[in-house]
Design an enzyme around this catalytic site. Structure first.
Site, mmCIF file in Angstrom:
data_model
loop_
_atom_site.group_PDB
_atom_site.id
_atom_site.type_symbol
_atom_site.label_atom_id
_atom_site.label_comp_id
_atom_site.label_asym_id
_atom_site.label_seq_id
_atom_site.Cartn_x
_atom_site.Cartn_y
_atom_site.Cartn_z
ATOM 1 N N LYS A 279 0.835 -1.196 0.000
ATOM 2 C CA LYS A 279 0.000 0.000 0.000
ATOM 3 C C LYS A 279 0.875 1.253 0.000
ATOM 4 C CE LYS A 279 -4.342 -1.514 2.128
ATOM 5 N NZ LYS A 279 -5.264 -1.310 3.267
ATOM 6 N N GLU A 364 -18.471 -8.822 9.625
ATOM 7 C CA GLU A 364 -19.468 -8.195 10.492
ATOM 8 C C GLU A 364 -20.430 -9.204 11.097
ATOM 9 O OE1 GLU A 364 -17.894 -5.163 7.659
ATOM 10 O OE2 GLU A 364 -18.698 -7.203 7.441
ATOM 11 N N ARG A 392 -24.733 -5.896 6.790
ATOM 12 C CA ARG A 392 -24.262 -7.222 6.395
ATOM 13 C C ARG A 392 -24.512 -8.257 7.486
ATOM 14 N NH1 ARG A 392 -19.649 -6.733 2.642
ATOM 15 N NH2 ARG A 392 -18.376 -8.072 3.943
#
Length: 617
Positions: A279, A364, A392
């Site tokens: 990243k 989640e 979710r």
């Protein structure tokens, strides 16, 4: 500039090797300069520049389908499909989306925004291709973070039966699944994908199966082969699930990636290509602080520092401070996040109480049921989550928390309009889906002090409870109004006549503005801070029915299933003599743009609400 030669998809294939080498640097510089002005997802996009270029060199778009998991890393893909000149409108109203959108380009094969969906969607496209007798490649690009989501493994398990080609690209930017073991791994990767090897393997197996005892020999060879692979070959988890594994491959070596993608296209069945990236690659501030540059506001390119410093605390900051303090007071308080430690404001809690902090990954549903288990065992779990991600886990909220009436706190950040991330991230459904669940309590604060009070109330509450609060600066008005929170009761802010503004959470500030505008028309409306979306204050509504002509409910949520709809139903059932004007977001999806601009377009600005009220009168 080489970038100017990219006007549409596949133009990259017309470049020379030298131009391709230069292009990677031009794209990276373009991203840094552009996002420094517009804001957006920087670190993830800098990390996949070469990977995206290799994909576009290896596949034929839009015939072949590339699905980006989450999609926030698709900026280079957009550049290579001719959308560079639209980047000055990135994430602005009516401008370029920060995520793949099929309506933007035929090269965006599937709309994404949430994590762990790309393999499922890609498998669907691959199966449809085969049923319809069509011929194209399907590529799902998924990050190692998204692989922590159970949906990804459900899809991998389902994909194992596929008989035709389906390519999964694992963009591993933390090397979290395996490390490159050097030359042996590179050799085995080449060896196992070579046509000669595959043909030799099949010929040997077929020959052995024809002789007496040959089947037993095949089993023994496979057992020994698998033992060696377990020792030396990364990715055996995928192999054992029936998915061919290739890699790891250097995510900054375009030639190597193109070679592996050529090999992957020859595999009959699902194949995973493991690509190692980093990243923020190529921009030092983003490499050092990838989390800060995941989704960044405009910044100074030289220093990496934000262009505009925060002058006021945000609601997330208030939450962070309260959690740190409550952690000290409440030894049974534990905090849970689904890979959003920084975004939700739990970093300070983790540093202070590391044994009582849990990052479950992008999962989640698991987070909610895990919280239920913690609560059943006597702890006080708080799950901090963005509104759009909590949806979710609807089944787990209902089945595992609310049916058992367990004391789990849901701290719902980014509730309401979030702005530039668009329709997949707007937090405008949580009141509706949470209010539909028995035993669930839903609250929303009017300002930063009330958020603090509500969090403390929720932590002490003996049952499922949610506190929803918006993105951005915490309102610091109405400080003098801080009545104690009582279950299901609203707070009177101003006693007027005829019109009552019954506002929830962020809309209380708007209600103040509406009251001022109505005053210029000769009206003196009552202002009520609803506090509770469910259960709402029925006694207050009964009193209003005796003293007022119109109650205006105000919420930053869709109309269906919202507070206004519930209050309208209550007034009708009770046969109360008062009209109800629900102010809410009309059912649908809200695209990207500035928050204030979107609220006005949706009819939730003070001016638009005042106009609606005057028309109603």
């Amino acid at each position: 500039m080489i970038l100017d030669k990219i006007q549409k998809e596949n133009d990259i294939k017309n470049l020379s090797k030298e131009e391709i080498e230069d292009l990677r640097y031009e794209i990276r510089e373009f991203l840094i300069q552009t996002i420094s002005k517009t804001g957006g997802h920087l670190a993830s996009n800098l990390g996949v520049v070469e990977l995206t270029m290799a994909l576009h060199l290896s596949f034929d778009l839009p015939k072949d389908k590339i699905i980006w998991d989450v999609g926030h890393q698709s900026y280079t893909h957009k550049i290579l499909t001719g959308r560079k000149d639209s980047f000055d409108t990135l994430r602005t109203h009516g401008g370029l989306s920060g995520f793949p959108k099929r309506k933007e380009s035929a090269c965006d094969a599937f709309d994404t925004g949430h994590s762990s969906t790309s393999i499922s969607a890609g498998l669907g496209l691959a199966e449809a291709r085969d049923i319809l007798g069509e011929d194209y490649h399907v590529v799902s690009v998924i990050g190692d973070g998204s692989m922590t989501g159970g949906l990804a493994f459900e899809a991998l398990n389902n994909a194992s039966h596929l008989k035709r080609n389906f390519i999964i690209v694992l963009n591993d930017n933390e090397m979290s699944i395996s490390e490159n073991v050097g030359g042996l791994n590179h050799y085995l990767s080449n060896f196992r994908t070579a046509d000669a090897y595959r043909g030799l393997k099949d010929d040997v197996v077929q020959s052995l199966n024809k002789i007496p005892g040959g089947s037993k020999m095949v089993r023994q060879i496979r057992k020994a082969k698998n033992s060696v692979k377990q020792m030396f070959v990364p990715g055996m988890l995928f192999e054992q699930m029936g998915v061919i594994y290739l890699g790891p491959v250097d995510g900054y070596n375009i030639a190597d990636m193109c070679r592996v993608f050529r090999d992957a296209k020859r595999v009959d069945g699902p194949v995973l290509v493991h690509v190692l990236t980093r990243k923020g690659m190529g921009y030092e501030p983003a490499e050092r602080h990838p989390a800060r540059f995941h989704g960044t506001d405009p910044f100074d390119v030289k220093t990496g520092l934000p262009e505009h410093k925060r002058e006021k605390s945000h609601y997330t900051d208030v939450f962070s401070t309260v959690m740190k303090k409550m952690g000290e007071r409440e030894p049974k308080l534990v905090a849970i996040t689904a890979a959003m430690e920084t975004g939700t404001g739990l970093k300070r809690f983790r540093l202070a109480y590391p044994k009582r902090f849990f990052d479950v990954g992008i999962a989640e549903g698991h987070a909610v049921t895990f919280a239920a288990g913690l609560a059943q065992a006597g702890l006080k779990p708080l799950f901090a989550v963005y509104s759009s991600f909590l949806q979710r886990a609807y089944d787990e909220i209902l089945h595992d928390v609310c049916i058992q009436n367990l004391p789990v706190v849901f701290a719902i950040d980014r509730a309401g309009i979030v702005g530039s991330d668009g329709e997949t991230h707007q937090g405008i459904y949580d009141i509706s889906y949470l209010s539909s669940i028995p035993n669930m309590t839903v609250m929303a604060p009017k300002n930063k002090w009330e958020l603090s009070d509500m969090l403390k109330y929720a932590i002490a509450y003996d049952g499922p409870i949610a506190v929803r609060y918006p993105k951005g600066e915490a309102y610091d008005g109405l400080r003098e109004y801080r009545a104690a929170i009582c279950y299901g009761q609203s707070e009177l802010l101003h006693a007027g006549s005829k019109i009552a503004l019954f506002a929830l959470g962020s809309m209380v500030k708007t209600a103040e503005q509406v009251a001022k505008q109505l005053a210029s028309h000769g009206y003196d409306p009552t202002i009520i801070n609803a506090r509770f979306a469910m259960p709402f204050d029925q006694d207050a509504l009964r009193h209003l029915a005796d003293t007022h002509d119109l109650v205006v409910t105000m919420e930053e949520n869709i109309r269906s299933g919202g507070m206004g709809e519930h209050i309208s139903d209550f007034v009708q059932r009770e046969k109360l003599q008062i009209r109800v004007l629900p102010i809410a977001i009309e059912d649908g999806y809200v695209e990207h743009g500035k928050i204030a601009q979107l609220l006005d377009e949706l009819g939730l600005s003070a001016e638009k609400i005042t106009k609606r009220i005057l028309e109603e009168l």
